[in-house]
Design a protein around this motif. Structure first.
Motif, PDB file in Angstrom:
ATOM      1  N   HIS A  67       3.270  -8.301  -5.304  1.00 60.51           N
ATOM      2  CA  HIS A  67       4.052  -8.434  -3.887  1.00 60.51           C
ATOM      3  C   HIS A  67       4.253 -10.049  -3.778  1.00 60.51           C
ATOM      4  O   HIS A  67       3.647 -10.741  -3.313  1.00 60.51           O
ATOM      5  N   LEU A  86      -7.328  -4.830   5.455  1.00 50.31           N
ATOM      6  CA  LEU A  86      -5.956  -4.274   6.239  1.00 50.31           C
ATOM      7  C   LEU A  86      -5.890  -4.937   7.586  1.00 50.31           C
ATOM      8  O   LEU A  86      -4.729  -5.560   8.116  1.00 50.31           O
ATOM      9  N   SER A 125       8.612  -5.677   0.647  1.00 45.42           N
ATOM     10  CA  SER A 125       8.587  -5.038   1.953  1.00 45.42           C
ATOM     11  C   SER A 125       9.745  -5.343   2.783  1.00 45.42           C
ATOM     12  O   SER A 125      10.074  -4.543   3.717  1.00 45.42           O
ATOM     13  N   GLU A 145      10.323  -1.318  -0.459  1.00 49.54           N
ATOM     14  CA  GLU A 145       9.340  -0.398  -0.029  1.00 49.54           C
ATOM     15  C   GLU A 145       9.803   0.471   1.311  1.00 49.54           C
ATOM     16  O   GLU A 145      10.240  -0.052   2.112  1.00 49.54           O
ATOM     17  N   HIS A 183       5.086   3.340   0.163  1.00 50.04           N
ATOM     18  CA  HIS A 183       3.942   2.424   0.356  1.00 50.04           C
ATOM     19  C   HIS A 183       2.532   3.172  -0.226  1.00 50.04           C
ATOM     20  O   HIS A 183       1.774   2.607  -1.029  1.00 50.04           O
ATOM     21  N   HIS A 210       1.369   3.257  -3.782  1.00 50.91           N
ATOM     22  CA  HIS A 210      -0.034   3.025  -4.112  1.00 50.91           C
ATOM     23  C   HIS A 210      -0.645   4.258  -3.900  1.00 50.91           C
ATOM     24  O   HIS A 210      -0.003   5.171  -3.194  1.00 50.91           O
ATOM     25  N   GLU A 213      -6.516   4.077  -2.959  1.00 46.64           N
ATOM     26  CA  GLU A 213      -6.938   2.658  -3.512  1.00 46.64           C
ATOM     27  C   GLU A 213      -8.510   2.508  -2.780  1.00 46.64           C
ATOM     28  O   GLU A 213      -9.234   1.812  -3.386  1.00 46.64           O
ATOM     29  N   ASP A 311      -1.057  -7.459  -8.590  1.00 41.86           N
ATOM     30  CA  ASP A 311      -0.916  -7.084  -7.108  1.00 41.86           C
ATOM     31  C   ASP A 311      -0.506  -8.421  -6.646  1.00 41.86           C
ATOM     32  O   ASP A 311      -0.117  -9.320  -7.381  1.00 41.86           O
ATOM     33  N   SER A 314      -2.098 -11.622  -2.052  1.00 47.57           N
ATOM     34  CA  SER A 314      -2.852 -11.087  -0.786  1.00 47.57           C
ATOM     35  C   SER A 314      -3.990 -10.343  -1.337  1.00 47.57           C
ATOM     36  O   SER A 314      -5.052 -10.043  -0.571  1.00 47.57           O
TER      37      SER A 314
HETATM   38  O1  MCF Z   1      -1.776  -3.576  -3.137  1.00 51.87           O
HETATM   39  C1  MCF Z   1      -2.247  -4.399  -2.007  1.00 51.87           C
HETATM   40  C2  MCF Z   1      -3.288  -3.547  -1.375  1.00 51.87           C
HETATM   41  N1  MCF Z   1      -2.809  -2.321  -0.842  1.00 51.87           N
HETATM   42  C3  MCF Z   1      -1.826  -2.088  -0.105  1.00 51.87           C
HETATM   43  N2  MCF Z   1      -0.773  -2.982   0.144  1.00 51.87           N
HETATM   44  C4  MCF Z   1      -0.393  -4.318   0.055  1.00 51.87           C
HETATM   45  C5  MCF Z   1      -1.275  -4.802  -1.210  1.00 51.87           C
HETATM   46  N3  MCF Z   1      -0.687  -6.287  -1.057  1.00 51.87           N
HETATM   47  C6  MCF Z   1       0.474  -6.298  -0.088  1.00 51.87           C
HETATM   48  N4  MCF Z   1       0.363  -5.009   0.437  1.00 51.87           N
HETATM   49  C7  MCF Z   1       1.340  -4.807   1.399  1.00 51.87           C
HETATM   50  C8  MCF Z   1       2.317  -3.327   1.524  1.00 51.87           C
HETATM   51  O2  MCF Z   1       2.942  -3.601   0.529  1.00 51.87           O
HETATM   52  O3  MCF Z   1       0.779  -4.747   2.727  1.00 51.87           O
HETATM   53  C9  MCF Z   1       1.660  -4.582   3.645  1.00 51.87           C
HETATM   54  C10 MCF Z   1       2.522  -3.397   2.715  1.00 51.87           C
HETATM   55  O4  MCF Z   1       4.017  -3.728   2.930  1.00 51.87           O
HETATM   56  C11 MCF Z   1       1.188  -3.792   4.841  1.00 51.87           C
HETATM   57  S1  MCF Z   1       0.308  -2.345   4.679  1.00 51.87           S
HETATM   58  C12 MCF Z   1      -1.305  -2.697   3.964  1.00 51.87           C
END
Ligand code: MCF
Ligand code: FE
Length: 407
Positions: A67, A86, A125, A145, A183, A210, A213, A311, A314
């Motif tokens: 990402h 989150l 995203s 996404e 997502h 995803h 997870e 990944d 983040s």
């Molecule tokens: O893969 C990691 C952890 N799992 C899910 N989402 C994300 C990750 N890193 C960034 N994200 C993004 C995802 O694409 O977080 C956003 C989404 O747009 C918000 S929801 C967790």
């Protein structure tokens, strides 16, 4: 036409063949690959350099899940528990996204190239990473996404997704390939899953999602229980999950280029389904460690292929594939280090290619000429150790060739 030679040519083909004193003939595709002496015989008019001591040629690395829009994060986000992470993403998302300027993303892409990556699966995203990806010589499968679990928002979200995908399609080239990211099973309404998959199938786009997870995701999807309850109640006024894992997976039938990311909490039945879908699992070992204290159980994968993803920043401190491979090597302590190193190099090349649906990932005739060259610090005692020593010692590369061009 170009010819490169090296002491060790690691093909990353299915058998993990290695050519000692090897040479590769290529234009945009690989034309021939053999020992230096055979190549000299076959191409008598071409001058071929002698291989430098300890030099290595191998296919460029494929980071199948990253990402870039989250690349401004270093110390801000909370690690250790998925829900804490989150909530910290929700709280800091706007600031982080704003800090991830096109310039910063381009810098990160340059660094990824220097550390051996020639192809990425970029989960986008918002499409703020579109321009840097288009401009970079790195091949990008650009996964637009779709996210949103509320039925009353579905039309708006789908329209926005379609417009981002359309803009990505306008930029299509041999090194920029639009694709679809769903997502996750907890965050995307089945209507959106169905419609975006219909679109992907119609246009034969790669798809990635995803999947399972965290244990919190498992509890929520299977039983509407656990720490997701408060999250969904507070943010979305929602009390039940929008889908069950198996119903979700079933929707992906007939998708040709398919991958699921993480799968650390997938059940045996889920793995069987993933296998029957012919999907690849994107394994992101650092992300699983820092967000969940968890690890993909490779013994459950059986015949399912896995690829490697960093990944985003983040959930990682590095976007280097060699760093990620070292982490994978260190955490999977049940695996024989010599054999597992070969598996990992194939995961980061051959299998990444399958996840993204391209024609790359191994040094074989007709494949795209995406090649990296570097040197090991010293002589190798036993050729069997090559994969392991490469993973342990390689930080950056000397030459990068993408589609036959030195970049
Ligand atoms: O893969 C990691 C952890 N799992 C899910 N989402 C994300 C990750 N890193 C960034 N994200 C993004 C995802 O694409 O977080 C956003 C989404 O747009 C918000 S929801 C967790
Ligand atoms: Fe991710």
């Amino acid at each position: 036409m170009n010819i490169l030679s090296a002491k060790w040519v690691i093909t990353c083909d299915e058998n993990f063949s290695i050519i000692e004193n090897g040479a590769i003939v290529f234009s945009d595709k690989i034309i021939d690959i053999d020992t230096i002496s055979n190549i000299q015989k076959k191409y008598p008019n071409e001058e071929i350099q002698e291989a430098e001591a300890n030099s290595v040629l191998m296919p460029g690395l494929i980071n199948s899940h990253v990402h870039l829009e989250f690349c401004a994060n270093t110390t801000t986000l909370k690690y250790g528990n998925f829900l804490d992470w989150l909530n910290s993403v929700i709280k800091n998302r706007d600031t982080l996204i704003e800090k991830a300027t096109q310039k910063l993303i381009s810098t990160k892409l340059d660094r990824m190239k220097k550390t051996g990556t020639t192809t990425i699966g970029a989960i986008s995203s918002y499409s703020f990473d579109l321009e840097p990806c288009v401009k970079s010589p790195i091949n990008t499968v650009f996964f637009c996404e779709i996210i949103g679990s509320k039925a009353d928002m579905a039309d708006t979200l789908f329209a926005d997704f379609k417009s981002r995908l359309e803009s990505a399609k306008q930029c299509s080239s041999k090194s920029f390939i639009p694709a679809v990211a769903i997502h996750s099973p907890y965050s995307v309404h089945p209507f959106l899953v169905r419609e975006s998959l219909a679109l992907a199938k119609k246009e034969n786009l790669a798809v990635s999602s995803h999947f399972l997870e965290s244990s919190e995701e498992f509890e929520w999807l299977h039983k509407n229980e656990g720490l997701f309850i408060d999250f969904f109640k507070n943010f979305l006024n929602q009390s039940t999950a929008v889908t069950k894992p198996m119903e979700f997976l079933t929707q992906f039938s007939n998708v040709k280029k398919l991958s699921f990311t993480h799968c650390v909490e997938a059940s045996n039945a889920d793995f069987e389904k993933i296998k029957s879908l012919n999907a690849v699992i994107n394994h992101c070992p650092t992300s699983n460690r820092v967000l969940n204290n968890s690890k993909l159980d490779l013994s459950k994968l059986k015949d399912i292929k896995f690829s490697i993803g960093t990944d985003g920043l983040s959930s990682n401190n590095s976007l280097s594939m060699f760093d990620e491979l070292r982490t994978a090597l260190m955490i999977h302590v049940d695996e024989n280090i010599i054999e597992f190193s070969k598996t990992l190099l194939k995961a980061a090349t051959l299998n990444g290619n399958i996840a993204l649906g391209l024609n790359k990932g191994s040094l074989e005739k007709q494949k795209d000429a995406d090649i990296i060259s570097f040197k090991l610090p010293d002589e190798i005692e036993d050729k069997e150790d090559l994969a392991m020593q490469i993973i342990l010692h390689t930080k950056s590369v000397n030459k990068t060739i993408i589609g036959g061009e030195f970049v």
